[in-house]
Motif scaffolding. Sequence first.
Motif, PDB file in Angstrom:
ATOM      1  N   VAL A  21       0.427  -1.284  -0.238  1.00  0.00           N
ATOM      2  CA  VAL A  21      -0.290  -0.544  -0.021  1.00  0.00           C
ATOM      3  C   VAL A  21       0.635   1.237   0.009  1.00  0.00           C
ATOM      4  N   GLN A  22       1.470   0.930   0.448  1.00  0.00           N
ATOM      5  CA  GLN A  22       2.943   2.382   0.921  1.00  0.00           C
ATOM      6  C   GLN A  22       3.860   2.817  -0.412  1.00  0.00           C
ATOM      7  N   GLN A  23       3.857   1.048  -1.530  1.00  0.00           N
ATOM      8  CA  GLN A  23       5.067   1.502  -2.078  1.00  0.00           C
ATOM      9  C   GLN A  23       4.298   2.323  -3.056  1.00  0.00           C
ATOM     10  N   HIS A  24       2.418   2.246  -3.984  1.00  0.00           N
ATOM     11  CA  HIS A  24       1.823   2.339  -4.438  1.00  0.00           C
ATOM     12  C   HIS A  24       1.207   3.934  -4.257  1.00  0.00           C
ATOM     13  N   ALA A  25       1.539   4.702  -2.435  1.00  0.00           N
ATOM     14  CA  ALA A  25       1.249   5.599  -2.010  1.00  0.00           C
ATOM     15  C   ALA A  25      -0.573   5.813  -1.617  1.00  0.00           C
ATOM     16  N   LEU A  26      -1.180   4.567  -1.402  1.00  0.00           N
ATOM     17  CA  LEU A  26      -2.705   4.607  -1.334  1.00  0.00           C
ATOM     18  C   LEU A  26      -2.943   4.632   0.209  1.00  0.00           C
ATOM     19  N   GLY A  27      -3.932   5.993   0.464  1.00  0.00           N
ATOM     20  CA  GLY A  27      -4.152   6.334   1.393  1.00  0.00           C
ATOM     21  C   GLY A  27      -4.240   4.929   2.590  1.00  0.00           C
TER      22      GLY A  27
END
Length: 661
Positions: free
Chosen positions: A488-494
């Motif tokens: 999730v952090q890798q794809h900048a998802l909140g």
Amino acid sequence: MSVETSLNEALLSIPAWIVTIGLFAFSAGFLARRLLGVPIGWPRSIVVGLIVYAAGAPVATLFASTSGLSAGTELSPSALGAAALIVVLSFAWAFAFGIGLLVLVEVLWPTGSIPTPLAYFRARRASKARRRRYFRVAALAIRNGLLRPVGARAIQSGTPEATRTARALAKTLNQAGVSFIKLGQTMSTRADMLPAEYISELSVLQTRAEPENWTDLEPALAAALGAPVDQVFASVSTEPLASASVAQVHAAVLPNGDAVVVKVQRPQALAQVTVDLDIIERFAGTLENRTGWGKALGVKALASGFADSLREELDYTAELESMRTIASGASTIRIPTVYPELSSKRVLVMERLDGVPLGEADFSAVPAPERQRLAESLLRGVLAQVVVSGVFHADLHPGNILLLASGELALLDFGSVGRLGKDTRTSLAGFLVAVKAEDNVAAAERLLEMLDPPPELDRRQFERDLGVLLTYLGGSTSSLVTRLFRLVQQHALGVPAQLAAALRAIGALEGSIKLIEPGFDVIAEAQKQSSSLLASMYSAESLKHLLASNAIGLVSALQRLPGNLSSLSEKIEQGTLQVRVRQFSDAGDRSFLTSLAHEGIVALIAIAAVIGSIVLVGLDTGPMLAPNLRLYTFFGYTLALGGFVFGLRTLVRAFRGKRER
């Protein structure tokens, strides 16, 4: 009548000169705030008013003298009007210079950057408390050997340094008080990040925090109950059953014979938490402002979430309502009955359950089928809280799970509770079903429904990466949750805070389940239960209401459909179909452009006024307003005044806008 005499009479005509000065200063301050167009602090605005009052008369005297109206000169009726205009312009220029000083102060020390005396006193007192707290925690760390120089072996499992450092850390946190004990509890659930020595030592903090003396606790309990303790309870044990981070639990018996436990907040808990959280949030803010990794991780938001959770934990009325809500949907896990008439913000009275925490229970003599049943019951109960009811226990460490004498499992300590909406729960259940089917495309779709995707998200790449993640299903739950957060952090998802709490609760649950049945496959069992959980969410009654709700909207849309299609067809045939794209549809964009246009107009007015004033002052023709002052020159000074004030307004708003950006 002389100019000096006229000025003195004008300024001293009211005997109550203090009232005059006050009203003048307040009016000048109000006008300064209005002219600058920004919320300048009242104290400095009033100071400008006082400066104008003090400087106005000398400036007017000097201006009148250079205009040929010297002191002692008798004024004719026509010259008296000119003198009045000169006085007004003099005070206006004094006011303008005061505003200039105000702008300079505002640029160097913006409003709000200098605290008020009361705020300064409070900040000094809070700062003193923080310094004492810093020194105390540092002294504890030094005394316990936590700050002793060590190498990388201190975080390598199986080394003597790891054992010693873990024990020193747990002892320091335990002695440091409420917030740090809670921090240790949170760390003890991260078996995926910390060596086993740290998990073992920090887990002791769950139920073995140093207890408060009963002599110190009893007055706090009586105050929370609103009556002496012996009038409310038939008996109360002075030895605590458990001592947690913010409270401790004592056994008691009600006058009707009911066995209960009384959860009492430590007397200094609230004050201590206030200081500790102030320290934690300030430090997190510094990390986020000064480090790239701190900003990327959003440590300020994380600290704020931890602080909010801990503050909520100090209000036992919220815990009582959470227990009631969870108990109404619980089937496989026991929830203690609460006594709301005896509970308040600082005390919680509930049913006493006969059992031991999982961390202290011995399952060696329990048959394997029974251990399997208990593990399944615990997982099913927690998943039902998260997916079906939407209200779940968010702190599922072994100290909060009780093995009862009857063979049932029970949950304790509902200070940390999460809540999920129906749409998120539906997507979460669908995600579990998709994971069971190893359908990474459907799993990605359900996951994105729960998250906040950025506009530039590469969905195809995200689906591929999630497909790779699903190949790790044979590992531990905590490891899978950790990998999911990294993806999730890798794809900048909140990730919404409540969803993150739910995922962490499920991940942390594995450690408790492994105490019951080490060979239990949490992921496989969760997949097995996903379909039944989804079915539980939609009973026949709930499906009927859902279909009825959607049918009403569908019927309304169908009624409008023929007319809409007919109108669209006609416009296409006639060639009158238009597509409008509204620029600057966002209210913030329109507000920015409007403000920019206004400030541009003000700046142009200021420039035009200055140019006009230069032209008028330089003219050698025109009627005389005073012996040494032409009328056009007077108008030039007036225009220059307007340009000066408008220029100051543009300047202060430009500096303020830059700071806000």
